[in-house]
Design an enzyme around this catalytic site. Structure first.
Site, PDB file in Angstrom:
ATOM      1  N   ILE A  95       1.651   1.004   2.863  1.00 48.11           N
ATOM      2  CA  ILE A  95       1.426   1.928   1.739  1.00 48.11           C
ATOM      3  C   ILE A  95       2.511   3.006   1.695  1.00 48.11           C
ATOM      4  CG2 ILE A  95      -1.053   1.457   1.693  1.00 48.11           C
ATOM      5  CD1 ILE A  95      -1.542   4.086   3.169  1.00 48.11           C
ATOM      6  N   ASP A  96       3.521   2.893   2.588  1.00 53.59           N
ATOM      7  CA  ASP A  96       4.647   3.836   2.514  1.00 53.59           C
ATOM      8  C   ASP A  96       5.611   3.383   1.412  1.00 53.59           C
ATOM      9  OD1 ASP A  96       5.615   2.102   5.418  1.00 53.59           O
ATOM     10  OD2 ASP A  96       6.803   2.040   3.573  1.00 53.59           O
ATOM     11  N   HIS A 111      -1.796  -3.556  -0.622  1.00 55.02           N
ATOM     12  CA  HIS A 111      -2.837  -2.653  -0.116  1.00 55.02           C
ATOM     13  C   HIS A 111      -2.728  -1.255  -0.719  1.00 55.02           C
ATOM     14  CE1 HIS A 111      -3.398  -5.277   3.746  1.00 55.02           C
ATOM     15  NE2 HIS A 111      -3.914  -5.830   2.670  1.00 55.02           N
ATOM     16  N   CYS A 138     -10.220  14.980 -12.008  1.00 52.58           N
ATOM     17  CA  CYS A 138      -9.412  13.939 -12.638  1.00 52.58           C
ATOM     18  C   CYS A 138      -8.824  14.481 -13.948  1.00 52.58           C
ATOM     19  CB  CYS A 138     -10.278  12.709 -12.945  1.00 52.58           C
ATOM     20  SG  CYS A 138      -9.403  11.469 -13.939  1.00 52.58           S
ATOM     21  N   ASN A 205       9.042 -10.751  14.471  1.00 51.72           N
ATOM     22  CA  ASN A 205       8.043  -9.791  14.969  1.00 51.72           C
ATOM     23  C   ASN A 205       8.374  -9.374  16.387  1.00 51.72           C
ATOM     24  OD1 ASN A 205       5.649  -8.650  13.657  1.00 51.72           O
ATOM     25  ND2 ASN A 205       4.567  -9.333  15.505  1.00 51.72           N
ATOM     26  N   LEU A 206       7.842  -8.191  16.782  1.00 53.81           N
ATOM     27  CA  LEU A 206       8.129  -7.728  18.141  1.00 53.81           C
ATOM     28  C   LEU A 206       7.462  -8.622  19.183  1.00 53.81           C
ATOM     29  CD1 LEU A 206       9.701  -5.394  19.401  1.00 53.81           C
ATOM     30  CD2 LEU A 206       7.576  -4.103  19.562  1.00 53.81           C
ATOM     31  N   ALA A 223      12.486  -5.274  14.338  1.00 54.00           N
ATOM     32  CA  ALA A 223      12.874  -5.642  12.967  1.00 54.00           C
ATOM     33  C   ALA A 223      14.271  -5.135  12.614  1.00 54.00           C
ATOM     34  CB  ALA A 223      11.842  -5.082  11.986  1.00 54.00           C
TER      35      ALA A 223
HETATM   36  C1  BV8 Z   1     -10.665  -8.494   1.124  1.00 53.36           C
HETATM   37  C2  BV8 Z   1      -5.619   0.360   4.104  1.00 53.36           C
HETATM   38  C3  BV8 Z   1     -12.071  -9.698  -0.281  1.00 53.36           C
HETATM   39  C4  BV8 Z   1      -4.481   1.169   3.763  1.00 53.36           C
HETATM   40  C5  BV8 Z   1      -5.792  -1.808   5.050  1.00 53.36           C
HETATM   41  C6  BV8 Z   1     -11.131 -13.604   5.488  1.00 53.36           C
HETATM   42  C7  BV8 Z   1     -10.765 -13.638   4.143  1.00 53.36           C
HETATM   43  C8  BV8 Z   1     -10.828 -12.490   3.355  1.00 53.36           C
HETATM   44  C9  BV8 Z   1     -11.229 -11.268   3.925  1.00 53.36           C
HETATM   45  C10 BV8 Z   1     -11.576 -11.226   5.255  1.00 53.36           C
HETATM   46  C11 BV8 Z   1     -11.525 -12.383   6.049  1.00 53.36           C
HETATM   47  N1  BV8 Z   1     -11.927 -12.042   7.296  1.00 53.36           N
HETATM   48  C12 BV8 Z   1     -12.196 -10.708   7.336  1.00 53.36           C
HETATM   49  C13 BV8 Z   1     -12.029 -10.199   6.112  1.00 53.36           C
HETATM   50  C14 BV8 Z   1     -12.264  -8.798   5.745  1.00 53.36           C
HETATM   51  C15 BV8 Z   1     -11.075  -7.896   5.973  1.00 53.36           C
HETATM   52  C16 BV8 Z   1     -10.302  -8.194   7.231  1.00 53.36           C
HETATM   53  O1  BV8 Z   1      -9.304  -8.887   7.203  1.00 53.36           O
HETATM   54  N2  BV8 Z   1     -10.773  -7.623   8.326  1.00 53.36           N
HETATM   55  C17 BV8 Z   1     -10.049  -7.738   9.585  1.00 53.36           C
HETATM   56  C18 BV8 Z   1     -10.276  -6.473  10.410  1.00 53.36           C
HETATM   57  C19 BV8 Z   1     -10.533  -8.984  10.323  1.00 53.36           C
HETATM   58  N3  BV8 Z   1     -10.192  -7.939   4.830  1.00 53.36           N
HETATM   59  C20 BV8 Z   1     -10.434  -7.128   3.783  1.00 53.36           C
HETATM   60  O2  BV8 Z   1     -11.425  -6.421   3.719  1.00 53.36           O
HETATM   61  C21 BV8 Z   1      -9.448  -7.145   2.636  1.00 53.36           C
HETATM   62  N4  BV8 Z   1     -10.180  -7.311   1.433  1.00 53.36           N
HETATM   63  O3  BV8 Z   1     -10.467  -9.481   1.759  1.00 53.36           O
HETATM   64  O4  BV8 Z   1     -11.461  -8.467   0.019  1.00 53.36           O
HETATM   65  C22 BV8 Z   1     -12.956  -9.449  -1.391  1.00 53.36           C
HETATM   66  C23 BV8 Z   1     -13.495 -10.542  -2.016  1.00 53.36           C
HETATM   67  C24 BV8 Z   1     -14.325 -10.338  -3.048  1.00 53.36           C
HETATM   68  C25 BV8 Z   1     -14.627  -9.047  -3.481  1.00 53.36           C
HETATM   69  C26 BV8 Z   1     -14.091  -7.957  -2.850  1.00 53.36           C
HETATM   70  C27 BV8 Z   1     -13.266  -8.139  -1.782  1.00 53.36           C
HETATM   71  C28 BV8 Z   1      -8.731  -5.816   2.481  1.00 53.36           C
HETATM   72  C29 BV8 Z   1      -7.707  -5.650   3.560  1.00 53.36           C
HETATM   73  C30 BV8 Z   1      -6.927  -4.334   3.333  1.00 53.36           C
HETATM   74  C31 BV8 Z   1      -7.509  -3.266   4.183  1.00 53.36           C
HETATM   75  N5  BV8 Z   1      -6.692  -2.077   4.155  1.00 53.36           N
HETATM   76  N6  BV8 Z   1      -5.226  -0.648   5.061  1.00 53.36           N
HETATM   77  C32 BV8 Z   1      -4.061   2.009   4.934  1.00 53.36           C
HETATM   78  O5  BV8 Z   1      -4.841   2.870   5.359  1.00 53.36           O
HETATM   79  O6  BV8 Z   1      -2.949   1.760   5.383  1.00 53.36           O
HETATM   80  S1  BV8 Z   1      -5.329  -2.970   6.177  1.00 53.36           S
HETATM   81  C33 BV8 Z   1      -4.393  -2.333   7.461  1.00 53.36           C
HETATM   82  O7  BV8 Z   1      -4.043  -3.415   8.323  1.00 53.36           O
HETATM   83  C34 BV8 Z   1      -3.063  -1.816   7.003  1.00 53.36           C
HETATM   84  O8  BV8 Z   1      -2.992  -1.567   5.652  1.00 53.36           O
HETATM   85  C35 BV8 Z   1      -2.087  -2.901   7.346  1.00 53.36           C
HETATM   86  O9  BV8 Z   1      -1.398  -3.246   6.198  1.00 53.36           O
HETATM   87  C36 BV8 Z   1      -2.962  -4.024   7.712  1.00 53.36           C
HETATM   88  C37 BV8 Z   1      -2.340  -5.049   8.579  1.00 53.36           C
HETATM   89  O10 BV8 Z   1      -1.834  -4.418   9.740  1.00 53.36           O
HETATM   90  P1  BV8 Z   1      -0.310  -4.716  10.147  1.00 53.36           P
HETATM   91  O11 BV8 Z   1       0.548  -4.268   9.030  1.00 53.36           O
HETATM   92  O12 BV8 Z   1      -0.176  -6.119  10.590  1.00 53.36           O
HETATM   93  O13 BV8 Z   1      -0.127  -3.701  11.346  1.00 53.36           O
HETATM   94  P2  BV8 Z   1      -0.577  -3.944  12.865  1.00 53.36           P
HETATM   95  O14 BV8 Z   1      -0.501  -2.621  13.548  1.00 53.36           O
HETATM   96  O15 BV8 Z   1      -1.840  -4.720  12.912  1.00 53.36           O
HETATM   97  O16 BV8 Z   1       0.567  -4.892  13.451  1.00 53.36           O
HETATM   98  C38 BV8 Z   1       1.889  -4.416  13.543  1.00 53.36           C
HETATM   99  C39 BV8 Z   1       2.748  -5.567  14.039  1.00 53.36           C
HETATM  100  O17 BV8 Z   1       4.121  -5.144  14.064  1.00 53.36           O
HETATM  101  C40 BV8 Z   1       2.419  -6.007  15.453  1.00 53.36           C
HETATM  102  O18 BV8 Z   1       2.391  -7.425  15.511  1.00 53.36           O
HETATM  103  C41 BV8 Z   1       3.587  -5.467  16.294  1.00 53.36           C
HETATM  104  O19 BV8 Z   1       3.896  -6.324  17.385  1.00 53.36           O
HETATM  105  C42 BV8 Z   1       4.700  -5.489  15.289  1.00 53.36           C
HETATM  106  N7  BV8 Z   1       5.759  -4.504  15.569  1.00 53.36           N
HETATM  107  C43 BV8 Z   1       5.640  -3.266  16.107  1.00 53.36           C
HETATM  108  N8  BV8 Z   1       6.854  -2.679  16.157  1.00 53.36           N
HETATM  109  C44 BV8 Z   1       7.737  -3.549  15.622  1.00 53.36           C
HETATM  110  C45 BV8 Z   1       7.050  -4.711  15.245  1.00 53.36           C
HETATM  111  N9  BV8 Z   1       7.669  -5.773  14.691  1.00 53.36           N
HETATM  112  C46 BV8 Z   1       8.997  -5.678  14.504  1.00 53.36           C
HETATM  113  N10 BV8 Z   1       9.724  -4.597  14.841  1.00 53.36           N
HETATM  114  C47 BV8 Z   1       9.137  -3.523  15.398  1.00 53.36           C
HETATM  115  N11 BV8 Z   1       9.888  -2.454  15.731  1.00 53.36           N
END
Ligand code: BV8
Length: 237
Positions: A95-96, A111, A138, A205-206, A223
């Site tokens: 979201i940045d 997102h 609003c 990925n890291l 990255a």
């Molecule tokens: C939805 C809000 C459906 C904004 C976020 C199966 C199918 C569909 C849905 C689901 C499903 N199973 C579960 C669900 C529900 C849920 C979900 O996935 N839950 C998870 C916990 C299991 N999904 C949802 O609810 C989604 N909605 O599916 O709706 C629907 C259907 C009908 C009607 C209505 C709805 C909504 C998902 C969005 C949620 N909002 N954020 C904010 O506050 O930012 S998600 C949140 O996690 C962030 O936004 C982020 O984008 C997202 C993913 O995280 P990553 O970006 O991957 O970050 P993370 O820290 O996890 O990983 C970082 C990676 O980078 C690591 O691997 C690391 O090793 C690497 N790294 C680190 N440093 C480096 C690097 N790589 C390279 N270089 C580096 N230097």
């Protein structure tokens, strides 16, 4: 890869880490400090809007006032969009605004965006870079208390999914950068592309993501090093 082939690039918090923004699931990540159920769900907002507004106000203020700039990975993706003859679409979970500030134009924030807010009633998103007070009014419908970050919370439908699935269906290359492959539906995109059996899929990925085994190719490292090298490789073919 032929010249006119299209490329879809999914990015996550890892691409912004070296710009100074926290990831979510790394050991010192955002979800180690606060429960997502409390600050990134509609129920959390209903229960305690002040807490949710404070969570996003802190992140918005850090992005606007902190020394947060696009890094070499963001800049390399903008270069790829400029110089690749076919379409390049960046789908970011972030979201940045670092992709925009690096020059990427063909971009989807699935997102939402930290620098936009919307009214829960009249739903129009608009640019916002200040703190958002719980009782803010609003400008369209003049209700108070209905303004929220223009961000997709858990349980809410991600944005522009039709455009995303259309691009996935057409792409010859799917690249995933800096995401743990934990959150759906983004984490399922690689499977969608793999099921089509045509495109090449690569993860930069890291460390291996949850979906690493679904990619034809994986490269591990930061990255800011992997992405410029990968873009240079693509463009020099
Ligand atoms: C939805 C809000 C459906 C904004 C976020 C199966 C199918 C569909 C849905 C689901 C499903 N199973 C579960 C669900 C529900 C849920 C979900 O996935 N839950 C998870 C916990 C299991 N999904 C949802 O609810 C989604 N909605 O599916 O709706 C629907 C259907 C009908 C009607 C209505 C709805 C909504 C998902 C969005 C949620 N909002 N954020 C904010 O506050 O930012 S998600 C949140 O996690 C962030 O936004 C982020 O984008 C997202 C993913 O995280 P990553 O970006 O991957 O970050 P993370 O820290 O996890 O990983 C970082 C990676 O980078 C690591 O691997 C690391 O090793 C690497 N790294 C680190 N440093 C480096 C690097 N790589 C390279 N270089 C580096 N230097």
């Amino acid at each position: 890869m032929a010249g006119k082939d299209s490329i879809v690039i999914l990015t996550g918090a890892g691409i912004s880490k070296e710009s100074g923004l926290d990831t979510f699931r790394d050991k010192d990540g955002i979800w180690s400090k606060v429960r997502l159920e409390d600050v990134a769900t509609p129920d959390g907002f209903r229960r305690d809007p002040a807490r949710v507004q404070a969570f996003y106000n802190t992140r918005r203020r850090n992005l606007v006032e902190g020394d947060i700039r696009p890094n070499a990975a963001h800049l390399a993706l903008a270069r790829l969009e400029r110089e690749w003859p076919g379409e390049v679409l960046v789908v970011t979970q972030n979201i940045d605004d670092l992709h925009e500030r690096a020059g990427t134009e063909n971009l989807i924030h699935m997102h939402g965006e930290l620098l936009k807010i919307r009214c829960g009633k009249c739903a129009r998103p608009f640019a916002w870079s200040e703190d958002l007070a719980v009782d803010a009014k609003c400008p369209d419908c003049h209700r108070t208390g209905s303004l929220r970050p223009h961000v997709v919370w858990f349980g809410e439908m991600p944005l522009h999914m039709d455009r995303i699935f259309d691009a996935l269906a057409r792409c010859a290359l799917f690249v995933s950068i800096g995401t743990s492959g934990h959150v759906y539906p983004a984490a399922g995109f690689v499977q969608t592309v793999a099921n089509q059996g045509r495109a090449h899929t690569i993860e930069l990925n890291l460390e291996p993501s949850e979906g690493a085994s679904l990619f034809r190719e994986t490269r591990m490292g930061p990255a800011s090093q992997l992405v410029p090298a990968f873009v240079e490789e693509l463009l020099s073919r």
